[in-house]
Design a protein around this motif. Structure first.
Motif, PDB file in Angstrom:
ATOM      1  N   GLU A  62      15.558 -15.060 -13.143  1.00  0.00           N
ATOM      2  CA  GLU A  62      14.467 -14.514 -12.329  1.00  0.00           C
ATOM      3  C   GLU A  62      13.934 -15.553 -11.352  1.00  0.00           C
ATOM      4  OE1 GLU A  62      11.610 -13.044 -15.162  1.00  0.00           O
ATOM      5  OE2 GLU A  62      12.822 -11.273 -15.631  1.00  0.00           O
ATOM      6  N   TRP A  63      13.953 -16.813 -11.718  1.00  0.00           N
ATOM      7  CA  TRP A  63      13.425 -17.886 -10.876  1.00  0.00           C
ATOM      8  C   TRP A  63      14.382 -18.282  -9.754  1.00  0.00           C
ATOM      9  CZ3 TRP A  63      10.754 -22.199 -14.221  1.00  0.00           C
ATOM     10  CH2 TRP A  63       9.655 -21.653 -14.889  1.00  0.00           C
ATOM     11  N   LEU A  64      15.660 -18.031  -9.947  1.00  0.00           N
ATOM     12  CA  LEU A  64      16.654 -18.479  -8.968  1.00  0.00           C
ATOM     13  C   LEU A  64      16.670 -17.602  -7.725  1.00  0.00           C
ATOM     14  CD1 LEU A  64      19.693 -19.322 -11.249  1.00  0.00           C
ATOM     15  CD2 LEU A  64      18.509 -20.926  -9.751  1.00  0.00           C
ATOM     16  N   ASP A  65      16.689 -18.242  -6.573  1.00  0.00           N
ATOM     17  CA  ASP A  65      16.915 -17.515  -5.319  1.00  0.00           C
ATOM     18  C   ASP A  65      18.408 -17.259  -5.195  1.00  0.00           C
ATOM     19  OD1 ASP A  65      14.201 -17.815  -4.615  1.00  0.00           O
ATOM     20  OD2 ASP A  65      14.602 -19.787  -3.734  1.00  0.00           O
ATOM     21  N   LYS A  66      18.767 -16.215  -4.474  1.00  0.00           N
ATOM     22  CA  LYS A  66      20.191 -15.876  -4.359  1.00  0.00           C
ATOM     23  C   LYS A  66      20.993 -16.946  -3.626  1.00  0.00           C
ATOM     24  CE  LYS A  66      19.866 -13.174  -0.159  1.00  0.00           C
ATOM     25  NZ  LYS A  66      20.324 -12.057   0.577  1.00  0.00           N
ATOM     26  N   ASP A  67      20.333 -17.701  -2.744  1.00  0.00           N
ATOM     27  CA  ASP A  67      21.042 -18.719  -1.965  1.00  0.00           C
ATOM     28  C   ASP A  67      21.088 -20.084  -2.646  1.00  0.00           C
ATOM     29  OD1 ASP A  67      21.442 -16.813   0.010  1.00  0.00           O
ATOM     30  OD2 ASP A  67      19.607 -17.372   1.079  1.00  0.00           O
ATOM     31  N   THR A  68      20.396 -20.216  -3.760  1.00  0.00           N
ATOM     32  CA  THR A  68      20.370 -21.496  -4.464  1.00  0.00           C
ATOM     33  C   THR A  68      21.729 -21.794  -5.079  1.00  0.00           C
ATOM     34  OG1 THR A  68      18.021 -21.297  -4.976  1.00  0.00           O
ATOM     35  CG2 THR A  68      19.307 -22.761  -6.385  1.00  0.00           C
ATOM     36  N   ILE A  69      22.183 -23.020  -4.891  1.00  0.00           N
ATOM     37  CA  ILE A  69      23.402 -23.480  -5.562  1.00  0.00           C
ATOM     38  C   ILE A  69      22.979 -24.029  -6.920  1.00  0.00           C
ATOM     39  CG2 ILE A  69      25.342 -25.093  -5.489  1.00  0.00           C
ATOM     40  CD1 ILE A  69      25.500 -22.884  -3.359  1.00  0.00           C
ATOM     41  N   LEU A  70      23.510 -23.431  -7.974  1.00  0.00           N
ATOM     42  CA  LEU A  70      23.148 -23.804  -9.333  1.00  0.00           C
ATOM     43  C   LEU A  70      24.258 -24.610  -9.985  1.00  0.00           C
ATOM     44  CD1 LEU A  70      21.256 -23.603 -11.809  1.00  0.00           C
ATOM     45  CD2 LEU A  70      22.433 -21.460 -12.384  1.00  0.00           C
ATOM     46  N   VAL A  71      23.888 -25.790 -10.466  1.00  0.00           N
ATOM     47  CA  VAL A  71      24.793 -26.633 -11.247  1.00  0.00           C
ATOM     48  C   VAL A  71      24.255 -26.647 -12.672  1.00  0.00           C
ATOM     49  CG1 VAL A  71      25.792 -28.924 -11.548  1.00  0.00           C
ATOM     50  CG2 VAL A  71      25.315 -28.068  -9.236  1.00  0.00           C
TER      51      VAL A  71
END
Length: 148
Positions: A62-71
């Protein structure tokens, strides 16, 4: 590019807090950086391992934006040398990445849904470390990546 370190758990422990803050301030000379300490759900002790991971995962997604690159830091992720990490961060910056999030999971790791959402999974080592030490290692390695 902005870098964020997300960690599920308690605030930085006093014994290691100064070192984490030192490396975090060094990184700020290269890019904006922010720590987000995600609290463990209040009823965590009464939940099963699977339910706790799911609840933590739902909150993270829920906190993540769609454009965020997640590692996602995960024991089964790809190991990288410091030079490879430096190249990875440089490549993400050159690609116009706005936000790069490094995520340290809770006591039982990360939910499968979070791992599927992750753009990359990274293993610091085959060894198991306490979460507080992982925070220090992460901040030091990202700082090192910028100085390579």
């Amino acid at each position: 590019m902005k870098i964020e370190f997300w960690s599920i758990g308690k605030a930085h422990e006093k014994s290691i807090k100064d070192a984490i803050e030192e490396y975090t301030s060094r990184i700020q000379k290269y890019c904006p950086i922010h720590w987000e300490i995600i609290p463990v759900p209040k009823n965590a002790a009464m939940m099963s391992e699977l339910d706790l991971k799911r609840m933590e995962g739902k909150m993270i997604l829920e906190w993540l934006d769609k454009d965020t690159i997640l590692v996602a830091l995960d024991e089964y992720g790809k190991e990288m040398s410091s030079i490879q990490l430096s190249a990875f961060i440089t490549k993400k910056g050159n690609m116009g990445t706005k936000k790069l999030v490094f995520l340290i999971g809770g006591a039982f790791g990360l939910d499968e849904a979070v791992l599927k959402r992750a753009n990359h999974t990274w293993s610091l080592s085959k060894l198991t470390f306490p979460h507080q030490l992982v925070r220090l290692l992460l901040s030091e390695q990202v700082y090192r990546a910028y100085t390579i």
